[in-house]
Design an enzyme around this catalytic site. Sequence first.
Site, PDB file in Angstrom:
ATOM      1  N   TYR A 110      -8.828 -29.364  -0.387  1.00  0.00           N
ATOM      2  CA  TYR A 110      -7.706 -28.450  -0.139  1.00  0.00           C
ATOM      3  C   TYR A 110      -6.963 -28.905   1.126  1.00  0.00           C
ATOM      4  CZ  TYR A 110     -10.234 -25.349  -3.398  1.00  0.00           C
ATOM      5  OH  TYR A 110     -10.895 -24.819  -4.487  1.00  0.00           O
ATOM      6  N   PHE A 141      -0.028 -15.386 -11.680  1.00  0.00           N
ATOM      7  CA  PHE A 141       0.770 -14.998 -12.855  1.00  0.00           C
ATOM      8  C   PHE A 141       0.450 -13.575 -13.302  1.00  0.00           C
ATOM      9  CE2 PHE A 141       2.174 -15.152 -17.298  1.00  0.00           C
ATOM     10  CZ  PHE A 141       3.354 -15.856 -17.192  1.00  0.00           C
TER      11      PHE A 141
HETATM   12  N1  NAP Z   1     -13.440 -24.458  -8.258  1.00  0.00           N
HETATM   13  C1  NAP Z   1     -12.193 -24.760  -8.574  1.00  0.00           C
HETATM   14  O1  NAP Z   1     -11.929 -25.714  -9.301  1.00  0.00           O
HETATM   15  C2  NAP Z   1     -11.077 -23.907  -8.056  1.00  0.00           C
HETATM   16  C3  NAP Z   1      -9.779 -24.033  -8.608  1.00  0.00           C
HETATM   17  C4  NAP Z   1      -8.772 -23.202  -8.099  1.00  0.00           C
HETATM   18  C5  NAP Z   1      -9.045 -22.297  -7.080  1.00  0.00           C
HETATM   19  N2  NAP Z   1     -10.321 -22.226  -6.553  1.00  0.00           N
HETATM   20  C6  NAP Z   1     -10.654 -21.270  -5.482  1.00  0.00           C
HETATM   21  O2  NAP Z   1     -10.395 -19.967  -5.967  1.00  0.00           O
HETATM   22  C7  NAP Z   1      -9.524 -19.272  -5.069  1.00  0.00           C
HETATM   23  C8  NAP Z   1      -8.653 -18.292  -5.842  1.00  0.00           C
HETATM   24  O3  NAP Z   1      -7.937 -18.919  -6.883  1.00  0.00           O
HETATM   25  P1  NAP Z   1      -6.376 -19.193  -6.798  1.00  0.00           P
HETATM   26  O4  NAP Z   1      -5.911 -19.038  -5.402  1.00  0.00           O
HETATM   27  O5  NAP Z   1      -6.152 -20.460  -7.534  1.00  0.00           O
HETATM   28  O6  NAP Z   1      -5.719 -18.096  -7.739  1.00  0.00           O
HETATM   29  P2  NAP Z   1      -5.632 -16.491  -7.759  1.00  0.00           P
HETATM   30  O7  NAP Z   1      -6.594 -15.925  -6.788  1.00  0.00           O
HETATM   31  O8  NAP Z   1      -5.742 -16.131  -9.188  1.00  0.00           O
HETATM   32  O9  NAP Z   1      -4.119 -16.245  -7.312  1.00  0.00           O
HETATM   33  C9  NAP Z   1      -3.628 -16.638  -6.070  1.00  0.00           C
HETATM   34  C10 NAP Z   1      -2.126 -16.426  -6.078  1.00  0.00           C
HETATM   35  O10 NAP Z   1      -1.835 -15.048  -6.266  1.00  0.00           O
HETATM   36  C11 NAP Z   1      -1.085 -14.534  -5.163  1.00  0.00           C
HETATM   37  N3  NAP Z   1      -1.609 -13.183  -4.884  1.00  0.00           N
HETATM   38  C12 NAP Z   1      -2.837 -12.863  -4.387  1.00  0.00           C
HETATM   39  N4  NAP Z   1      -2.999 -11.533  -4.325  1.00  0.00           N
HETATM   40  C13 NAP Z   1      -1.837 -10.995  -4.787  1.00  0.00           C
HETATM   41  C14 NAP Z   1      -1.376  -9.668  -4.972  1.00  0.00           C
HETATM   42  N5  NAP Z   1      -2.152  -8.633  -4.685  1.00  0.00           N
HETATM   43  N6  NAP Z   1      -0.115  -9.482  -5.463  1.00  0.00           N
HETATM   44  C15 NAP Z   1       0.684 -10.543  -5.787  1.00  0.00           C
HETATM   45  N7  NAP Z   1       0.299 -11.821  -5.634  1.00  0.00           N
HETATM   46  C16 NAP Z   1      -0.952 -12.050  -5.135  1.00  0.00           C
HETATM   47  C17 NAP Z   1      -1.286 -15.520  -4.041  1.00  0.00           C
HETATM   48  O11 NAP Z   1      -0.165 -15.592  -3.207  1.00  0.00           O
HETATM   49  P3  NAP Z   1      -0.208 -15.149  -1.654  1.00  0.00           P
HETATM   50  O12 NAP Z   1      -1.107 -16.118  -0.965  1.00  0.00           O
HETATM   51  O13 NAP Z   1       1.203 -15.260  -1.257  1.00  0.00           O
HETATM   52  O14 NAP Z   1      -0.746 -13.739  -1.641  1.00  0.00           O
HETATM   53  C18 NAP Z   1      -1.467 -16.836  -4.796  1.00  0.00           C
HETATM   54  O15 NAP Z   1      -0.208 -17.399  -5.097  1.00  0.00           O
HETATM   55  C19 NAP Z   1      -8.751 -20.392  -4.362  1.00  0.00           C
HETATM   56  O16 NAP Z   1      -8.209 -19.951  -3.123  1.00  0.00           O
HETATM   57  C20 NAP Z   1      -9.834 -21.429  -4.208  1.00  0.00           C
HETATM   58  O17 NAP Z   1     -10.639 -21.142  -3.077  1.00  0.00           O
HETATM   59  C21 NAP Z   1     -11.320 -23.018  -7.048  1.00  0.00           C
END
Ligand code: NAP
Length: 337
Positions: A61, A215
């Site tokens: 990251y 999304f």
């Molecule tokens: N193991 C893997 O392969 C893998 C892959 C992807 C991710 N991850 C981990 O999983 C974590 C979470 O997944 P992710 O960040 O991909 O996706 P997510 O948690 O599904 O969504 C994050 C997105 O949603 C927005 N968001 C968060 N809370 C919100 C709310 N209450 N209202 C509106 N928008 C909101 C965030 O923007 P803002 O920041 O502007 O709030 C960001 O753009 C990552 O941070 C990472 O540590 C792991």
Amino acid sequence: MSLPTLPTAPLGSDGPAVGVQGLGCMGMSEFYGPTDTAEALATLDAALDAGVTLFDTADIYGAGRNEELIGPFVRANRDRVVVATKFAVERRADDPSYRGIRNDPAYVHAAVDASLRRLGVDVIDLYYMHRRDPAVPLAESVGAMAELVKAGKVRHLGLSEVTGAELREAHAVHPIAALQSEWSVFARDVERSAVPAAAELGVAFVPYSPLGRGFLTGSFGAAEELAADDVRRTQPRFTGANAAANATLLDPLRSIAEARGVTLAQVALAWVHQRAEVHGLTVIPIPGTRKRTRLAENTAAATLRLGADELAALEPVAGRVTGDRYPDMSFTSVGRE
Ligand SMILES: NC(=O)c1ccc[n+]([C@@H]2O[C@H](COP(=O)([O-])OP(=O)(O)OC[C@H]3O[C@@H](n4cnc5c(N)ncnc54)[C@H](OP(=O)(O)O)[C@@H]3O)[C@@H](O)[C@H]2O)c1
């Protein structure tokens, strides 16, 4: 400081109790548009105040910058923070889109030392293999990870995007505390083999992207609206006709949110938390946010309960999603099932 509000859950059969919702830190350094470091750091503190104790990063990251960003916070709160990081995805400075997968023991040993240095800690609480290279025997990779536990560099082991069969094979080499894979109202392929295996073995499930990379919150409709370097522009389900079709699938979330006076994000997160009862395993989602307001909104969802009718309305959604979750599905467990 306010009192913790989140319930706790065990991280595998011999891991620590952690807040039942963790915090994904990835977006604080890369992938989802511009970042504000001061607000990101304030969000880490607010999360800990709210009872979040599992903080998720990875060596890729920001090409190491995310580990460096959260390092001072982890050190300042070392007795309360459970820090999780990952190895296996290799990047190249001369080609930002390059992603190689390395599971060989020499790479594992070099990667952990680099992560320890960037985080500035003596031991990593949870160390994941981020992706699986089927060319390397799993026993060799997990064997090398077990050596890190023996050496005191790592406390617990985790895997990401492995199949149920791979999880069983790894767990026989060394206990696996957590499996981290994508799981949301929009992405349920893990329910075929990974979830039943985790339930059977007592491995905690850590759903990543529980908000469908944003999304499911209804905050964007199509990848074309996002920043030029936003990774979601490359993901088939967010682009072109798929994005328009998938946006219509948010209607049941919107109806529930309106009726309950909560947000779409809270409905999506409550659904993921309730998988724990449906599948009989520990579920600790790690929604990612860079903002304190969203952190408060997301942690409040950990104790929101959807009724049977609401769960039934969300049941068909994943089956109707068009477009894969990655451009190359061999990067996921389902690509090997
Ligand atoms: N193991 C893997 O392969 C893998 C892959 C992807 C991710 N991850 C981990 O999983 C974590 C979470 O997944 P992710 O960040 O991909 O996706 P997510 O948690 O599904 O969504 C994050 C997105 O949603 C927005 N968001 C968060 N809370 C919100 C709310 N209450 N209202 C509106 N928008 C909101 C965030 O923007 P803002 O920041 O502007 O709030 C960001 O753009 C990552 O941070 C990472 O540590 C792991």
